[in-house]
Design a protein around this motif. Sequence first.
Motif, short mmCIF file in Angstrom:
data_model
loop_
_atom_site.label_atom_id
_atom_site.label_comp_id
_atom_site.label_asym_id
_atom_site.label_seq_id
_atom_site.Cartn_x
_atom_site.Cartn_y
_atom_site.Cartn_z
N ALA A 204 0.81 -1.21 0.00
CA ALA A 204 0.00 0.00 0.00
C ALA A 204 0.85 1.27 0.00
CB ALA A 204 -0.93 0.01 1.21
N VAL A 205 2.14 1.14 0.32
CA VAL A 205 3.00 2.33 0.35
C VAL A 205 3.06 2.97 -1.03
CG1 VAL A 205 5.37 3.15 0.64
CG2 VAL A 205 4.39 1.56 2.30
N TYR A 206 3.29 2.16 -2.05
CA TYR A 206 3.41 2.71 -3.41
C TYR A 206 2.09 3.28 -3.91
CZ TYR A 206 4.26 3.17 -8.39
OH TYR A 206 4.37 3.67 -9.66
N SER A 207 1.01 2.51 -3.75
CA SER A 207 -0.28 2.99 -4.25
C SER A 207 -0.71 4.27 -3.54
CB SER A 207 -1.36 1.91 -4.08
OG SER A 207 -1.50 1.55 -2.72
N SER A 208 -0.37 4.40 -2.26
CA SER A 208 -0.71 5.62 -1.51
C SER A 208 0.13 6.80 -1.96
CB SER A 208 -0.52 5.38 -0.01
OG SER A 208 -1.35 4.34 0.45
N ALA A 209 1.38 6.51 -2.35
CA ALA A 209 2.28 7.59 -2.76
C ALA A 209 1.90 8.16 -4.13
CB ALA A 209 3.71 7.08 -2.80
N PHE B 180 -3.99 7.39 4.35
CA PHE B 180 -3.45 6.06 4.07
C PHE B 180 -2.08 5.86 4.70
CE2 PHE B 180 -6.13 5.18 0.01
CZ PHE B 180 -7.15 4.71 0.82
N PHE B 181 -1.24 6.89 4.67
CA PHE B 181 0.09 6.73 5.27
C PHE B 181 0.01 6.64 6.80
CE2 PHE B 181 2.04 8.13 1.20
CZ PHE B 181 2.94 7.09 1.09
N LEU C 80 -2.49 5.29 8.34
CA LEU C 80 -2.98 3.92 8.54
C LEU C 80 -1.85 2.90 8.37
CD1 LEU C 80 -5.24 1.84 8.88
CD2 LEU C 80 -5.72 2.06 6.44
N ILE C 81 -1.03 3.06 7.34
CA ILE C 81 0.06 2.12 7.09
C ILE C 81 1.05 2.11 8.25
CG2 ILE C 81 2.10 1.71 5.65
CD1 ILE C 81 0.41 2.82 3.28
N ILE C 82 1.45 3.28 8.71
CA ILE C 82 2.41 3.37 9.82
C ILE C 82 1.83 2.75 11.08
CG2 ILE C 82 3.62 4.97 11.34
CD1 ILE C 82 3.84 6.87 8.88
N ALA C 83 0.58 3.08 11.39
CA ALA C 83 -0.06 2.53 12.57
C ALA C 83 -0.26 1.02 12.45
CB ALA C 83 -1.41 3.21 12.81
N TRP C 84 -0.58 0.56 11.25
CA TRP C 84 -0.78 -0.87 11.00
C TRP C 84 0.50 -1.65 11.26
CZ3 TRP C 84 -2.83 -3.06 5.68
CH2 TRP C 84 -3.70 -4.13 5.93
N LEU C 85 1.63 -1.15 10.71
CA LEU C 85 2.92 -1.82 10.90
C LEU C 85 3.39 -1.73 12.35
CD1 LEU C 85 4.78 -0.69 7.65
CD2 LEU C 85 4.05 -3.02 8.22
N TYR C 86 3.20 -0.57 12.96
CA TYR C 86 3.67 -0.38 14.34
C TYR C 86 2.92 -1.30 15.31
CZ TYR C 86 4.77 1.86 18.78
OH TYR C 86 5.17 2.10 20.06
N TRP D 6 -10.99 8.73 6.28
CA TRP D 6 -10.68 9.37 7.56
C TRP D 6 -11.64 8.93 8.66
CZ3 TRP D 6 -6.50 11.49 9.31
CH2 TRP D 6 -5.58 12.05 8.43
N LEU D 7 -12.92 8.82 8.33
CA LEU D 7 -13.91 8.37 9.33
C LEU D 7 -13.62 6.95 9.80
CD1 LEU D 7 -17.26 9.77 7.86
CD2 LEU D 7 -16.08 10.55 9.93
#
Length: 224
Positions: free
Chosen positions: A106-111, A123-124, A126-132, A194-195
Amino acid sequence: MSTAVVSRAAGRRWWWFLWGLLALLALATAAVFVPPYLVGGTTVPGLDRTTPGYYTSLVIHALPAGIALVTGPWQFVPKLRTRYPRLHRVTGRVYLVAVVVASLAAVYSSAVTKSGFALQVAFFVLIIAWLYTAAKAYSTIRQGEVQMHRVWMIRNYTLTFAAVTLRLYQLPLLALMNSVTWLEYREVYTTSAWLSLLGNVLVAEYFIVHRFLKGQRKVPVSTG
């Protein structure tokens, strides 16, 4: 029968109802939204297919995200954890690997998404929180901190479940598009993203506090 016994029985029924609803929504979302990507399709109207690698990254993200969405609820069933601990560990590893792969894809698609900066930020985050939270869930169980492992798994699956709530939030907003001429799908998707992110986090933290900090259990909820 005492009031306490009745209260516990009602609590169990309520828990199983919520768990069943969560599992059903997760399965339905994965069944509806993942397969189209596996055959070169999509359920997103006007999806960008011109940006190199964008659609491919969505396909790579969709399958492991679907696996995480479907396997996650079973990690929270107490009887399965106690009766089949090896199965719990195996499915837990599958879940965490799926989360990591889906996050990195998802990093690439979000970028490169053309849906705007606000959606990219959502999205970023979410990605950071998901991995953490996945890393914390893994590290706490490796250290034998079972209760904190469960806390971090609740947080992590809440973020996984954002795939479901995002679609649920879209339903009334899509209906609103019929009467609000200036409202476009891009705004609907961004608002829903966001919601789903903020709403799910608030629900998770409320549940963690209610389940682990009230009553006799004294479990510190770490945020670091």
